[in-house]
Design a protein around this motif. Structure first.
Motif, PDB file in Angstrom:
ATOM      1  N   ALA A 243     -23.714 -11.300  27.191  1.00 42.71           N
ATOM      2  CA  ALA A 243     -23.610 -11.851  25.830  1.00 42.71           C
ATOM      3  C   ALA A 243     -22.407 -11.300  25.075  1.00 42.71           C
ATOM      4  O   ALA A 243     -21.978 -11.885  24.081  1.00 42.71           O
ATOM      5  N   GLU A 244     -21.856 -10.179  25.544  1.00 41.28           N
ATOM      6  CA  GLU A 244     -20.699  -9.569  24.886  1.00 41.28           C
ATOM      7  C   GLU A 244     -19.371 -10.138  25.394  1.00 41.28           C
ATOM      8  O   GLU A 244     -18.326  -9.863  24.820  1.00 41.28           O
TER       9      GLU A 244
ATOM     10  N   ALA B 183     -14.402 -11.556  28.878  1.00 43.07           N
ATOM     11  CA  ALA B 183     -14.987 -12.197  30.060  1.00 43.07           C
ATOM     12  C   ALA B 183     -14.367 -11.632  31.331  1.00 43.07           C
ATOM     13  O   ALA B 183     -15.065 -11.402  32.326  1.00 43.07           O
ATOM     14  N   LEU B 184     -13.048 -11.388  31.299  1.00 43.09           N
ATOM     15  CA  LEU B 184     -12.382 -10.791  32.450  1.00 43.09           C
ATOM     16  C   LEU B 184     -12.970  -9.408  32.740  1.00 43.09           C
ATOM     17  O   LEU B 184     -13.225  -9.060  33.889  1.00 43.09           O
ATOM     18  N   TYR B 185     -13.190  -8.620  31.688  1.00 39.38           N
ATOM     19  CA  TYR B 185     -13.803  -7.299  31.852  1.00 39.38           C
ATOM     20  C   TYR B 185     -15.181  -7.440  32.487  1.00 39.38           C
ATOM     21  O   TYR B 185     -15.513  -6.736  33.444  1.00 39.38           O
TER      22      TYR B 185
END
Length: 134
Positions: free
Chosen positions: A46-47, A54-56
């Motif tokens: 959700a974060e 999103a890449l992380y």
């Protein structure tokens, strides 16, 4: 080589996919190769609300799930393409290149460091856009 970690009371750590929460101040000595992330390095789905976040998240999942890395690889490539198009400053391009190099070598933990740089740059860019709009 031993990795020493100190955890505060209630702090979480993920070790080889297992979520561990400390009870009281805890010192750990890790003496074998493991995948490990401390609580502040862990991101929930959700974060992952921006391209760099999103890449992380996808990179973190590849790191924590080495047996299922192929499931996360496509998401990393797709998201990196978006982040790469958005990285217009020199620091952003350098972070994208560093990330790509580390991810290609399957060094996902180090790639997460480049993601943190990209998230910071992304946040600064979003703040600048919001300030201009105000």
């Amino acid at each position: 080589m031993t990795l020493r970690i100190s955890l505060r009371d209630g702090e979480k750590v993920v070790i080889n996919g297992a979520v561990i929460r400390s009870s009281g101040r805890t010192d750990l000595a890790i003496e074998s190769k493991v995948t490990i992330l401390r609580g502040r390095e862990i991101m929930g789905p959700a974060e992952a609300t921006t391209p760099a976040r999103a890449l992380y998240f996808h990179t973190m999942m590849a790191y924590l799930d080495p047996d299922g890395v192929s499931r996360h690889h496509d998401a990393i490539i797709e998201t990196l393409s978006t982040v790469g198009r958005l990285a217009t400053c020199e620091a952003g391009r350098a972070a994208v290149a560093g990330f790509a190099s580390r991810a290609a070598a399957a060094n996902y933990y180090r790639a997460l460091g480049e993601c943190r740089t990209l998230m910071r740059l992304e946040q600064e860019a979003l703040a600048a856009v919001a300030e201009e709009a105000a």
